[in-house]
Scaffold this active site. Structure first.
Site, short mmCIF file in Angstrom:
data_model
loop_
_atom_site.label_atom_id
_atom_site.label_comp_id
_atom_site.label_asym_id
_atom_site.label_seq_id
_atom_site.Cartn_x
_atom_site.Cartn_y
_atom_site.Cartn_z
N ASP A 102 42.64 32.75 41.15
CA ASP A 102 42.14 32.45 42.08
C ASP A 102 42.04 32.39 43.36
O ASP A 102 43.37 33.51 43.64
CB ASP A 102 42.55 30.40 42.48
CG ASP A 102 41.61 29.61 40.76
OD1 ASP A 102 41.12 30.51 40.14
OD2 ASP A 102 43.42 28.35 40.80
N ILE A 103 41.08 32.58 44.39
CA ILE A 103 41.08 33.01 45.82
C ILE A 103 42.61 33.06 46.29
O ILE A 103 42.26 33.37 47.09
CB ILE A 103 40.51 32.91 46.51
CG1 ILE A 103 40.06 34.09 47.93
CG2 ILE A 103 39.47 31.34 46.92
CD1 ILE A 103 38.99 33.25 48.51
#
Length: 232
Positions: A102-103
């Protein structure tokens, strides 16, 4: 293989620019200057030099990257910086990650342009374990250990997660060992138990661990032993 294609793949320079370089006489083949970009060569047999420096045969590349928060696990994105932008090598856009993060997550990313090798990591049938270090908003109840082993029903899905190992380190910190990679899986597993992940860090993929010498944003080539440890 055509000489211009070989040089372009090995250096990341466009074939159009390679033609200009060759026209200047800056390329030699087996010790002799050559101006013919269409000349056929045998990689690994013929000796190619650019500006007097040997140009090695292009081949598959394998890297580990310490992903910092704020970067997208992709080669291109219109809104956010990407992990590929951190890798300063020719043709970095041809590298793909073997399992996204995930970012806002950090940690180990494996990058390669070898599709068969990356498939061994991402294919569910290989059940390659991955280790994550997790911090949560609320204390982790001891019952979560058995819940992870039994499998959890994630929001919007009907099939339970595969058995996963949860090792509680402190009230709000744990290690999670997964063998599958559903969308936002670690976060959704804790959400299924009424908790929220506040930090997610991947430490290991199969037998390959994040090099402690790397800082966020840094990368290095995998060793031959690390590459070979991902077995078919």
């Amino acid at each position: 293989m055509r000489l211009d294609k070989y040089l372009s793949q090995a250096t990341g320079i466009s074939r159009k620019e390679i033609h200009r370089i060759m026209h200047r006489g800056d390329v030699s083949l087996n010790g002799d200057e050559t101006l013919n970009p269409a000349q056929h060569i045998e990689p690994g047999v013929d000796s190619v030099c650019l500006n007097g420096e040997p140009v090695g045969a292009p081949g598959p590349r394998y890297l580990m990257l310490y992903k910092p928060a704020g970067y997208v696990s992709a080669s291109g994105d219109p809104s956010h910086p990407t992990i590929n932008s951190l890798v300063d090598i020719p043709r970095n856009d041809e590298l793909h990650c073997c399992g996204r993060l995930d970012i806002d997550a950090t940690g180990l990313i494996l990058l390669t342009d070898d599709g068969k090798w990356s498939h061994r990591i991402t294919s569910p049938r290989h059940k390659l374990p991955k280790r994550y270090r997790v911090e949560t908003a609320d204390p982790i109840d001891a019952s979560a250990v058995q819940a992870f082993l039994d499998g959890l029903k994630l929001h919007g899905e009907h099939k339970l997660t595969q058995p996963a190992e949860l090792e509680i380190l402190s009230s709000n910190e744990a290690l999670v060992y997964l063998t599958e990679g559903r969308y936002h899986q670690v976060k959704r597993m804790f959400a299924a138990l009424g908790n929220r992940v506040t930090a997610l860090h991947r430490e290991q993929i199969g037998p390959i661990s994040l090099d402690p010498a790397l800082s966020p944003g840094e990368y290095r080539e995998l060793t031959t032993t690390e590459i070979a440890s991902i077995k078919p």
